[in-house]
Write a protein that holds these residues in place. Structure first.
Motif, mmCIF file in Angstrom:
data_model
loop_
_atom_site.group_PDB
_atom_site.id
_atom_site.type_symbol
_atom_site.label_atom_id
_atom_site.label_comp_id
_atom_site.label_asym_id
_atom_site.label_seq_id
_atom_site.Cartn_x
_atom_site.Cartn_y
_atom_site.Cartn_z
ATOM 1 N N SER A 189 0.856 -1.188 0.000
ATOM 2 C CA SER A 189 0.000 0.000 0.000
ATOM 3 C C SER A 189 0.887 1.231 0.000
ATOM 4 C CB SER A 189 -0.913 0.013 1.229
ATOM 5 O OG SER A 189 -0.165 0.187 2.410
ATOM 6 N N ARG A 190 0.243 2.367 -0.084
ATOM 7 C CA ARG A 190 0.985 3.618 -0.016
ATOM 8 C C ARG A 190 0.255 4.571 0.910
ATOM 9 N NH1 ARG A 190 -0.824 7.716 -3.854
ATOM 10 N NH2 ARG A 190 -2.765 6.991 -4.770
ATOM 11 N N MET A 191 1.028 5.453 1.482
ATOM 12 C CA MET A 191 0.464 6.461 2.369
ATOM 13 C C MET A 191 0.774 7.832 1.802
ATOM 14 S SD MET A 191 1.118 7.119 6.356
ATOM 15 C CE MET A 191 1.165 8.843 6.757
ATOM 16 N N CYS A 193 -3.129 -1.772 10.803
ATOM 17 C CA CYS A 193 -4.133 -2.840 10.672
ATOM 18 C C CYS A 193 -4.577 -2.999 9.225
ATOM 19 C CB CYS A 193 -5.329 -2.564 11.575
ATOM 20 S SG CYS A 193 -4.965 -2.793 13.327
ATOM 21 N N LEU A 194 -4.713 -1.892 8.519
ATOM 22 C CA LEU A 194 -5.085 -1.989 7.103
ATOM 23 C C LEU A 194 -4.027 -2.772 6.337
ATOM 24 C CD1 LEU A 194 -6.882 -1.350 4.707
ATOM 25 C CD2 LEU A 194 -5.682 0.841 4.498
ATOM 26 N N ASN A 195 -2.761 -2.497 6.589
ATOM 27 C CA ASN A 195 -1.695 -3.238 5.914
ATOM 28 C C ASN A 195 -1.715 -4.716 6.287
ATOM 29 O OD1 ASN A 195 -0.486 -1.299 4.212
ATOM 30 N ND2 ASN A 195 0.511 -0.382 5.978
ATOM 31 N N MET A 196 -2.059 -5.019 7.534
ATOM 32 C CA MET A 196 -2.150 -6.416 7.944
ATOM 33 C C MET A 196 -3.312 -7.115 7.238
ATOM 34 S SD MET A 196 -1.321 -6.130 11.988
ATOM 35 C CE MET A 196 -0.218 -4.844 12.559
ATOM 36 N N TYR A 248 -10.522 -8.165 1.327
ATOM 37 C CA TYR A 248 -11.269 -7.265 2.211
ATOM 38 C C TYR A 248 -10.644 -5.883 2.321
ATOM 39 C CZ TYR A 248 -13.494 -11.620 3.606
ATOM 40 O OH TYR A 248 -14.163 -12.802 3.598
ATOM 41 N N GLY A 249 -9.551 -5.666 1.609
ATOM 42 C CA GLY A 249 -8.811 -4.411 1.713
ATOM 43 C C GLY A 249 -9.642 -3.181 1.415
ATOM 44 N N LYS A 250 -10.376 -3.193 0.310
ATOM 45 C CA LYS A 250 -11.181 -2.026 -0.076
ATOM 46 C C LYS A 250 -12.263 -1.740 0.961
ATOM 47 C CE LYS A 250 -13.860 0.003 -3.860
ATOM 48 N NZ LYS A 250 -13.557 1.333 -3.404
ATOM 49 N N MET A 251 -12.918 -2.787 1.434
ATOM 50 C CA MET A 251 -13.976 -2.607 2.428
ATOM 51 C C MET A 251 -13.404 -1.978 3.707
ATOM 52 S SD MET A 251 -16.489 -5.405 4.246
ATOM 53 C CE MET A 251 -15.137 -6.303 4.979
ATOM 54 N N PHE A 252 -12.249 -2.475 4.164
ATOM 55 C CA PHE A 252 -11.652 -1.927 5.379
ATOM 56 C C PHE A 252 -11.167 -0.500 5.162
ATOM 57 C CE2 PHE A 252 -11.987 -6.112 7.043
ATOM 58 C CZ PHE A 252 -11.922 -5.985 8.418
ATOM 59 N N ASP A 300 -12.189 1.760 2.825
ATOM 60 C CA ASP A 300 -13.237 2.716 2.475
ATOM 61 C C ASP A 300 -14.347 2.845 3.512
ATOM 62 O OD1 ASP A 300 -11.792 3.007 0.161
ATOM 63 O OD2 ASP A 300 -13.271 2.043 -1.143
ATOM 64 N N TYR A 301 -14.600 1.792 4.304
ATOM 65 C CA TYR A 301 -15.768 1.808 5.187
ATOM 66 C C TYR A 301 -15.452 1.553 6.662
ATOM 67 C CZ TYR A 301 -17.848 1.449 0.587
ATOM 68 O OH TYR A 301 -18.158 1.664 -0.723
ATOM 69 N N ILE A 302 -14.796 0.440 6.951
ATOM 70 C CA ILE A 302 -14.601 0.036 8.354
ATOM 71 C C ILE A 302 -13.723 1.026 9.110
ATOM 72 C CG2 ILE A 302 -13.775 -1.778 9.908
ATOM 73 C CD1 ILE A 302 -16.064 -2.881 8.303
ATOM 74 N N PHE A 303 -12.510 1.282 8.587
ATOM 75 C CA PHE A 303 -11.588 2.157 9.309
ATOM 76 C C PHE A 303 -12.026 3.616 9.341
ATOM 77 C CE2 PHE A 303 -8.391 -1.359 8.576
ATOM 78 C CZ PHE A 303 -8.468 -1.811 9.889
ATOM 79 N N PRO A 304 -12.615 4.176 8.263
ATOM 80 C CA PRO A 304 -13.162 5.538 8.409
ATOM 81 C C PRO A 304 -14.273 5.602 9.459
ATOM 82 C CG PRO A 304 -12.843 5.040 6.099
ATOM 83 C CD PRO A 304 -12.601 3.752 6.857
ATOM 84 N N ALA A 305 -15.106 4.564 9.507
ATOM 85 C CA ALA A 305 -16.165 4.539 10.525
ATOM 86 C C ALA A 305 -15.567 4.534 11.929
ATOM 87 C CB ALA A 305 -17.065 3.318 10.320
ATOM 88 N N ILE A 306 -14.464 3.816 12.102
ATOM 89 C CA ILE A 306 -13.825 3.755 13.422
ATOM 90 C C ILE A 306 -13.240 5.108 13.797
ATOM 91 C CG2 ILE A 306 -11.888 2.753 14.706
ATOM 92 C CD1 ILE A 306 -12.491 0.110 13.194
#
Length: 174
Positions: free
Chosen positions: A77-79, A126-129, A137-141, A143-149
């Protein structure tokens, strides 16, 4: 002036000033891969990944690509600057300062910024893991899970501030 309008104007003013200051900060690092704070966040996420057994290192990308996370020898990934959560932190700070209640406001802002910062680099690690072991599941995490957190954390901090600090009457004796 009505209290609600006063708070709203204070929020907008503080938000605009902080956004302007942040943009001035970013402008100083136009010729860099990422700004120093974004690099710090990347380094902390990388440290956490390594601590959790996900062998990783950082690599500067090309042009505006940002920092690359190389996990287990693969470019995963990239940051980029937007990943550092500063815009979320600015929103948080503007809201809290709009309900200014003296020195405890500053303490709450500082504590909240630490919480958000830690949540953010943990989120990136966690996203990288997830990307390393469950790429489907990368896109879901991302775009949705981690922004929600992270936004959920901001909302919880706001609720705590309003309920336990901003709406409490100060009972100071003279």
């Amino acid at each position: 002036m009505k209290p609600v309008l006063k708070i709203l104007l204070r929020f907008v003013g503080i938000y605009l000033v902080l956004i302007l200051l942040y943009q001035l900060y970013l402008n100083k690092f136009d010729n860099f891969i990422v700004d120093p704070f974004s690099r710090l966040v990347g380094e902390q996420a990388n440290w956490l990944q390594n601590s959790c057994g996900f062998q990783s290192n950082l690599q500067d990308g090309i042009g505006d690509e940002g920092i690359r996370f190389i996990v287990r020898g693969n470019y995963l990934s990239r940051m980029v600057e937007g990943c550092n959560a500063v815009s979320v932190m600015i929103l948080f700070v503007a809201f809290i300062l709009a309900f200014y209640k003296g020195f405890k406001t500053i303490l709450f802002v500082l504590g909240g910024l630490v919480v958000l910062h830690i949540m953010n680099f943990v989120r990136i690690a966690c996203l990288n893991m997830v990307l390393a072991d469950f790429p489907q599941y990368g896109k879901m995490f991302h775009d949705y899970i981690f922004p929600a957190i992270i936004y959920g954390t901001v909302i919880i901090l706001w609720i705590v501030w309003i309920k336990f600090f901003a709406l409490k009457e100060d009972h100071e004796t003279n």
